[in-house]
Write a protein that holds these residues in place. Structure first.
Motif, mmCIF file in Angstrom:
data_model
loop_
_atom_site.group_PDB
_atom_site.id
_atom_site.type_symbol
_atom_site.label_atom_id
_atom_site.label_comp_id
_atom_site.label_asym_id
_atom_site.label_seq_id
_atom_site.Cartn_x
_atom_site.Cartn_y
_atom_site.Cartn_z
ATOM 1 N N ILE A 71 8.344 10.284 9.694
ATOM 2 C CA ILE A 71 6.891 10.066 9.710
ATOM 3 C C ILE A 71 6.598 8.610 10.035
ATOM 4 C CG2 ILE A 71 4.762 10.176 8.364
ATOM 5 C CD1 ILE A 71 6.150 12.311 6.615
ATOM 6 N N GLN A 72 5.776 8.394 11.066
ATOM 7 C CA GLN A 72 5.272 7.066 11.389
ATOM 8 C C GLN A 72 3.835 6.994 10.887
ATOM 9 O OE1 GLN A 72 8.704 6.565 12.536
ATOM 10 N NE2 GLN A 72 7.590 4.948 13.569
ATOM 11 N N PHE A 73 3.423 5.855 10.355
ATOM 12 C CA PHE A 73 2.080 5.751 9.796
ATOM 13 C C PHE A 73 1.566 4.320 9.936
ATOM 14 C CE2 PHE A 73 5.279 5.217 6.561
ATOM 15 C CZ PHE A 73 4.906 4.059 5.891
ATOM 16 N N PRO A 74 0.257 4.146 10.069
ATOM 17 C CA PRO A 74 -0.304 2.796 10.190
ATOM 18 C C PRO A 74 -0.164 2.017 8.900
ATOM 19 C CG PRO A 74 -2.049 4.407 9.972
ATOM 20 C CD PRO A 74 -0.781 5.191 10.116
ATOM 21 N N PHE A 75 -0.085 0.690 9.034
ATOM 22 C CA PHE A 75 -0.029 -0.148 7.847
ATOM 23 C C PHE A 75 -1.290 0.032 7.003
ATOM 24 C CE2 PHE A 75 2.781 -3.236 10.385
ATOM 25 C CZ PHE A 75 3.916 -2.564 9.980
ATOM 26 N N ARG B 79 0.834 -1.208 0.000
ATOM 27 C CA ARG B 79 0.000 0.000 0.000
ATOM 28 C C ARG B 79 0.868 1.258 0.000
ATOM 29 N NH1 ARG B 79 -3.483 -3.203 3.265
ATOM 30 N NH2 ARG B 79 -2.386 -2.563 5.153
ATOM 31 N N PHE B 80 1.964 1.221 0.739
ATOM 32 C CA PHE B 80 2.889 2.360 0.760
ATOM 33 C C PHE B 80 3.419 2.649 -0.642
ATOM 34 C CE2 PHE B 80 7.443 3.406 0.752
ATOM 35 C CZ PHE B 80 7.407 4.677 1.310
ATOM 36 N N LEU B 81 3.787 1.621 -1.373
ATOM 37 C CA LEU B 81 4.287 1.814 -2.735
ATOM 38 C C LEU B 81 3.226 2.443 -3.625
ATOM 39 C CD1 LEU B 81 6.240 -1.520 -3.399
ATOM 40 C CD2 LEU B 81 7.177 0.687 -2.707
ATOM 41 N N GLN B 82 1.985 1.996 -3.478
ATOM 42 C CA GLN B 82 0.901 2.448 -4.351
ATOM 43 C C GLN B 82 0.387 3.839 -3.995
ATOM 44 O OE1 GLN B 82 -1.866 -0.752 -3.787
ATOM 45 N NE2 GLN B 82 -0.659 -2.215 -4.965
ATOM 46 N N ARG B 83 0.448 4.192 -2.698
ATOM 47 C CA ARG B 83 -0.176 5.440 -2.258
ATOM 48 C C ARG B 83 0.819 6.568 -1.978
ATOM 49 N NH1 ARG B 83 -4.515 2.952 2.163
ATOM 50 N NH2 ARG B 83 -5.598 1.555 0.717
ATOM 51 N N GLU B 84 2.019 6.209 -1.534
ATOM 52 C CA GLU B 84 3.009 7.224 -1.154
ATOM 53 C C GLU B 84 4.172 7.286 -2.141
ATOM 54 O OE1 GLU B 84 2.718 9.353 1.272
ATOM 55 O OE2 GLU B 84 0.950 8.534 2.273
ATOM 56 N N ALA B 85 4.850 6.152 -2.309
ATOM 57 C CA ALA B 85 6.072 6.148 -3.100
ATOM 58 C C ALA B 85 5.840 6.535 -4.554
ATOM 59 C CB ALA B 85 6.743 4.776 -3.013
ATOM 60 N N VAL B 86 4.676 6.191 -5.082
ATOM 61 C CA VAL B 86 4.395 6.472 -6.490
ATOM 62 C C VAL B 86 4.397 7.967 -6.785
ATOM 63 C CG1 VAL B 86 1.880 6.573 -6.270
ATOM 64 C CG2 VAL B 86 2.924 5.739 -8.408
ATOM 65 N N HIS B 87 4.206 8.801 -5.775
ATOM 66 C CA HIS B 87 4.183 10.251 -5.964
ATOM 67 C C HIS B 87 5.543 10.899 -5.676
ATOM 68 C CE1 HIS B 87 -0.128 9.923 -6.364
ATOM 69 N NE2 HIS B 87 -0.238 9.380 -5.158
ATOM 70 N N SER C 140 8.121 1.545 -13.235
ATOM 71 C CA SER C 140 7.396 1.795 -14.481
ATOM 72 C C SER C 140 6.499 3.021 -14.367
ATOM 73 C CB SER C 140 6.557 0.570 -14.860
ATOM 74 O OG SER C 140 7.392 -0.550 -15.100
ATOM 75 N N ALA C 141 6.039 3.303 -13.142
ATOM 76 C CA ALA C 141 5.192 4.485 -12.918
ATOM 77 C C ALA C 141 6.010 5.770 -12.847
ATOM 78 C CB ALA C 141 4.386 4.306 -11.638
ATOM 79 N N GLY C 142 7.343 5.633 -12.835
ATOM 80 C CA GLY C 142 8.190 6.818 -12.891
ATOM 81 C C GLY C 142 8.974 7.140 -11.638
ATOM 82 N N THR C 143 8.904 6.280 -10.605
ATOM 83 C CA THR C 143 9.660 6.517 -9.375
ATOM 84 C C THR C 143 10.829 5.537 -9.292
ATOM 85 O OG1 THR C 143 7.676 7.255 -8.190
ATOM 86 C CG2 THR C 143 9.576 6.620 -6.854
ATOM 87 N N PRO C 144 12.060 6.010 -9.436
ATOM 88 C CA PRO C 144 13.203 5.109 -9.310
ATOM 89 C C PRO C 144 13.384 4.660 -7.864
ATOM 90 C CG PRO C 144 13.953 7.370 -9.517
ATOM 91 C CD PRO C 144 12.467 7.391 -9.722
ATOM 92 N N CYS C 145 13.904 3.436 -7.684
ATOM 93 C CA CYS C 145 14.120 2.883 -6.352
ATOM 94 C C CYS C 145 15.576 2.480 -6.212
ATOM 95 C CB CYS C 145 13.204 1.678 -6.128
ATOM 96 S SG CYS C 145 13.394 0.915 -4.505
ATOM 97 N N TYR C 146 16.197 2.929 -5.130
ATOM 98 C CA TYR C 146 17.600 2.636 -4.852
ATOM 99 C C TYR C 146 17.685 1.787 -3.588
ATOM 100 C CZ TYR C 146 18.196 6.530 -8.094
ATOM 101 O OH TYR C 146 18.132 7.348 -9.194
#
Length: 240
Positions: free
Chosen positions: A236-240, A24-32, A68-74
């Motif tokens: 930032i701490q956040f719920p799963f 969910r983090f990848l889909q909602r946060e990291a993608v932006h 593929s959505a445009g966010t590189p990951c290291y």
């Protein structure tokens, strides 16, 4: 504009809630984000890229979708997944970095690492780390049959847990001198790392000026990330 940092998820098949939270983090946060940096221990254990564990393929697909959505990951290796190799990196689209890297974030030079190399007071761990990071030892281990590697990894984890029960909390934290030396050696005033599972942002006084050390939390009961923008560095701490 933002760059995100995470570490110490310790993903494994036995903790599906953490895996679901990460997806969910990848889909909602990291993608932006402009980029995502994973500072080690993405997985609880890694015995080779040839491990057919279905979770690994699921995570690789999710990370590849992020790219593929445009966010590189290291990715910087941790003490649990230091054997993660090029095969998984290619499948996931991650870019492997050395154990320490200086990155420029919106004009702010930041040193990033997993953090275990800063725990120099734990001499037994540092000696163990030197052994398992020996190239020949790694090649020998990876040449073993998968079932042997699984057994060895389980035994090593059990010994590590037993050993840590007898260590003080202080000895497993970073050494202040090691932190200062790392900052000065790299000519930076910001450090981001994980490993210790003690989320906080610490202010330091160096001979070259004030500095900050941002520590990521582990994904046990909730998620943890550091968000860097042109204006701020936030833990930032956040719920799963």
């Amino acid at each position: 504009m933002s760059t995100l940092f995470i570490a110490d998820l310790h993903l494994c098949a036995q903790e599906p809630a953490i895996t679901a939270g990460f997806l969910r983090f990848l889909q909602r946060e990291a993608v932006h984000a402009d980029a995502l940096y994973i500072l080690g221990d993405l997985f609880e254990a890694w015995i080779g890229d040839d491990d057919p564990e279905p979770l690994h393929a699921e995570i690789a697909a999710a990370l590849n979708a992020l790219r593929s959505a445009g966010t590189p990951c290291y990715f910087i290796h941790g003490n649990r997944d230091f054997l993660l190799g090029e095969r998984f990196a290619q499948a996931s689209g991650m870019i492997l970095l050395p154990e320490q890297q200086v990155v420029d974030l919106y004009g702010r030079r930041v040193l990033i690492m997993h953090g275990d190399t800063l725990c120099t007071d734990d001499q037994a761990y540092q000696e163990f780390r030197r052994k398992v990071h020996n190239t020949w030892i790694q090649k020998l281990f990876l040449a073993l049959p998968l079932r042997w590697r699984l057994k060895i990894a389980a035994q090593m984890r059990a010994r590590s847990q037993q050993s840590n029960q007898h260590k003080s909390a202080a000895i497993m934290d970073v050494n202040p001198q090691a932190v200062e030396q790392a900052l000065l050696r790299n000519n930076v005033h910001w450090l981001i790392h994980g490993h210790t599972h003690r989320p906080a942002i610490h202010s330091l006084a160096l001979s070259t000026g004030n500095a900050q050390r941002a520590v990521l939390g582990a994904w046990h009961e909730e998620g943890s990330m550091i968000k860097v923008t042109p204006d701020a560095v936030e833990l930032i701490q956040f719920p799963f």
